[in-house]
Design a protein around this motif. Sequence first.
Motif, PDB file in Angstrom:
ATOM      1  N   LEU A 330     -28.406 -86.300 -47.909  1.00 50.52           N
ATOM      2  CA  LEU A 330     -27.619 -87.493 -48.157  1.00 50.52           C
ATOM      3  C   LEU A 330     -28.520 -88.629 -48.607  1.00 50.52           C
ATOM      4  O   LEU A 330     -29.699 -88.690 -48.248  1.00 50.52           O
ATOM      5  N   VAL A 331     -27.950 -89.546 -49.396  1.00 46.70           N
ATOM      6  CA  VAL A 331     -28.644 -90.772 -49.772  1.00 46.70           C
ATOM      7  C   VAL A 331     -28.276 -91.824 -48.731  1.00 46.70           C
ATOM      8  O   VAL A 331     -27.112 -92.202 -48.603  1.00 46.70           O
ATOM      9  N   LEU A 332     -29.271 -92.297 -47.973  1.00 43.57           N
ATOM     10  CA  LEU A 332     -29.035 -93.192 -46.848  1.00 43.57           C
ATOM     11  C   LEU A 332     -29.675 -94.556 -47.068  1.00 43.57           C
ATOM     12  O   LEU A 332     -30.791 -94.658 -47.579  1.00 43.57           O
ATOM     13  N   LEU A 333     -28.955 -95.596 -46.659  1.00 48.57           N
ATOM     14  CA  LEU A 333     -29.481 -96.961 -46.636  1.00 48.57           C
ATOM     15  C   LEU A 333     -29.302 -97.451 -45.203  1.00 48.57           C
ATOM     16  O   LEU A 333     -28.204 -97.823 -44.794  1.00 48.57           O
ATOM     17  N   ASP A 334     -30.391 -97.434 -44.415  1.00 49.51           N
ATOM     18  CA  ASP A 334     -30.250 -97.736 -42.998  1.00 49.51           C
ATOM     19  C   ASP A 334     -30.327 -99.235 -42.722  1.00 49.51           C
ATOM     20  O   ASP A 334     -30.674-100.037 -43.584  1.00 49.51           O
ATOM     21  N   LYS A 335     -29.992 -99.614 -41.506  1.00 45.89           N
ATOM     22  CA  LYS A 335     -29.878-101.027 -41.137  1.00 45.89           C
ATOM     23  C   LYS A 335     -31.226-101.744 -41.138  1.00 45.89           C
ATOM     24  O   LYS A 335     -31.286-102.954 -41.392  1.00 45.89           O
ATOM     25  N   TYR A 336     -32.302-101.031 -40.868  1.00 50.25           N
ATOM     26  CA  TYR A 336     -33.611-101.675 -40.813  1.00 50.25           C
ATOM     27  C   TYR A 336     -34.079-102.097 -42.204  1.00 50.25           C
ATOM     28  O   TYR A 336     -34.664-103.166 -42.374  1.00 50.25           O
ATOM     29  N   VAL A 337     -33.818-101.267 -43.191  1.00 52.22           N
ATOM     30  CA  VAL A 337     -34.166-101.610 -44.575  1.00 52.22           C
ATOM     31  C   VAL A 337     -33.379-102.841 -45.019  1.00 52.22           C
ATOM     32  O   VAL A 337     -33.933-103.777 -45.623  1.00 52.22           O
ATOM     33  N   GLN A 338     -32.086-102.877 -44.715  1.00 55.37           N
ATOM     34  CA  GLN A 338     -31.251-104.018 -45.102  1.00 55.37           C
ATOM     35  C   GLN A 338     -31.687-105.298 -44.394  1.00 55.37           C
ATOM     36  O   GLN A 338     -31.741-106.368 -44.998  1.00 55.37           O
ATOM     37  N   ALA A 339     -32.000-105.182 -43.101  1.00 59.61           N
ATOM     38  CA  ALA A 339     -32.414-106.353 -42.333  1.00 59.61           C
ATOM     39  C   ALA A 339     -33.713-106.936 -42.864  1.00 59.61           C
ATOM     40  O   ALA A 339     -33.977-108.141 -42.716  1.00 59.61           O
TER      41      ALA A 339
END
Length: 689
Positions: A330-339
């Motif tokens: 899956l292609v994931l964009l996690d919360k730590y990267v966004q934060a």
Amino acid sequence: MLVGRLTLVSAPRRQLPTYLTSLLYCVKRKLYSERTMSSVNKTAHAFDKTRFDALLNRRFFYAPAFEIYGGVAGLYDYGPPGSSLQANIIAEWRRHFIVEESMYELDTTIMTPAPVFEASGHVARFADWMVKDTGNGEVLRADHLVKNVLEARLEGDREARGQATQVVAAADDKKKKRNEVKSTAVKLEDAVIAEYDSILAQLDNYTGPELGGLMRTHAITNPASGNPVGEPQQFNLMFASSIGPTGQHPGFLRPETAQGHFLNFNRLLEFNNGRVPFASAQVGRSFRNEISPRAGLLRVREFNMAEIEHFVDPLDKSHPRFSEVADVELVLLDKYVQAAGQSTTRIMTVGAAVKEGVIANETLGYFVARIYAFLLKIGIDGKRLRFRQHMANEMAHYAADCWDAEIQNSVGGWTECVGCADRSAYDLSVHTAKTGIPLVVRQALKEPIVEEKAVAEWDKKSMGKTYKSEAGLVSAAVTALDEAGLMKLKDELAKGPTTIKAEGKEFTIEPGMLTIERKTFKTSVREFTPNVIEPSFGIGRILYCLLEHSFWSREQDVERGVLSLPAVVAPTKVLIVPLSARAEFDPLVKEVSLRLRKAGIHARVDDSTATIGKRYSRNDELGTPFGVTLDFASVQNRTMTLRERDTTDQRIGSIDDVIGTVIDLVQGSIEWAEACQRLPAYDGVQAVE
């Protein structure tokens, strides 16, 4: 934006006048076939939003509701192809989830009494932040305003640097016009660009006051009027109503179907013989009073949802079929990267994501993978699909972890179309507290649990005399103490009177009033409130993105589009094209149509006077994957040609063989390559009388 599709195409077949002889017809078809089959090209066309919208409007996939009365923003009616497409998406959703996962389907009411949503937290928290134009009073959604303005400025920077030119359009709902607001070609400082990128990456994490601060800091105004906007205010998205002729029972139109599952939990649990895990599912209408719905089907006020509530033991969130999806990437964009103000995705297997704690547990990961498989099966482009994790401030009040399946499109960029949340035990707990009816699982233990714990016992006569009406308050305060608290209270009572606080008051406890002793308990039944994993699908958003991903144009006819919808969801599966309207064709047309319909395949006859090429072309616009042609040789030889929509490749065989092949193609048991092995290529020659 490119649709990312390379397709083999050939020119459409030409229809000859029906009054020509059969021989002349076959000769010309052979010459045409030889010419076109030698000139197959690979083409890719840029996505044309104007032509795409024109196709959807012309073929009545959907249209604004109440249009002749001026319409109401955020309300749409589906036409025949749109209704069929939606029904087919839902049918496949039922097969993929309810049937394969052995779920229990519900159909609960839309009108909901207010106490239900008061308990669930929706009355207090189900809201978005809005701002008002200080000049004309126009209402805008705060986060969307920040996003649109900052993206326009970044586009203006790229334009100034000679990298791109883009027009940002704003719709005037009242006048039904599109006012073009061009991004100003201004070169930004690198630090400003980085700041804008950081804000956009974590936009969903900002609170209302923080959005207001961003607007002041970056001088964000209403781009349509140039006027400043006021401070963000919360706006509850539920439609309020009342139940009964006098309005004595306030209520709401449901903003989701979930509460119907939770309120029926005890009945569902009994239906499942008192055991978890199990799942219930529901497809139905939901209503949200969107602040400024201006994105077509992506932001509407009435829509279909498909939701699943999977009830699971909070101590065991493993899934028995997890091994089947562990290797799915899956292609994931996690919360730590966004934060951190970034939007960099990474590719991970579901197994690795769960093992590393990126996805909270196996059951949540399993459903994320199943959502991915479903979206690919109905035709969503996997290259334009990602899963984004909710950040702390963005997380719904009930969720412990949540991942959105976001699909890229030309209107909303990356748009949430499916949410998959771990709602923990929130919903069942609050409804238990509100009603006093326990929504719990009672599980018989194989081995009884023996434990020793402190127990408080009151001298009820002395307690009632001392505390009177507040006795229950004092008792509840002691009961709420944990093991350490009770033992501390016991030590204090051994030395004399002590005090305890309850609701801001202080009460004195005499040693003879309360006895605290350690006792041994044997437990044969474990009682717990299950946790809930919830996949929630916005059907309209999925439908729109699917249409965008499926749309393209042939090199020979860019004015007419093609919708490459998979057969599983295509509104019409087969187009039946009789070459002539002569009576001798009628028995074959009726036979083929009836046999396909009896096989459960939606077939449509086009016996108009238009050429075969035009008949196929206008059904390519509707996404019809296959077409069969009955010509003069069919009457004599019972043969029929089969055409595939995307390649326009043609095959020929007996009517029985072609129908059998079409049934297998539509049911998904074979692909077109296998159909080509079954049926020879059409060379334009058939025996005729």
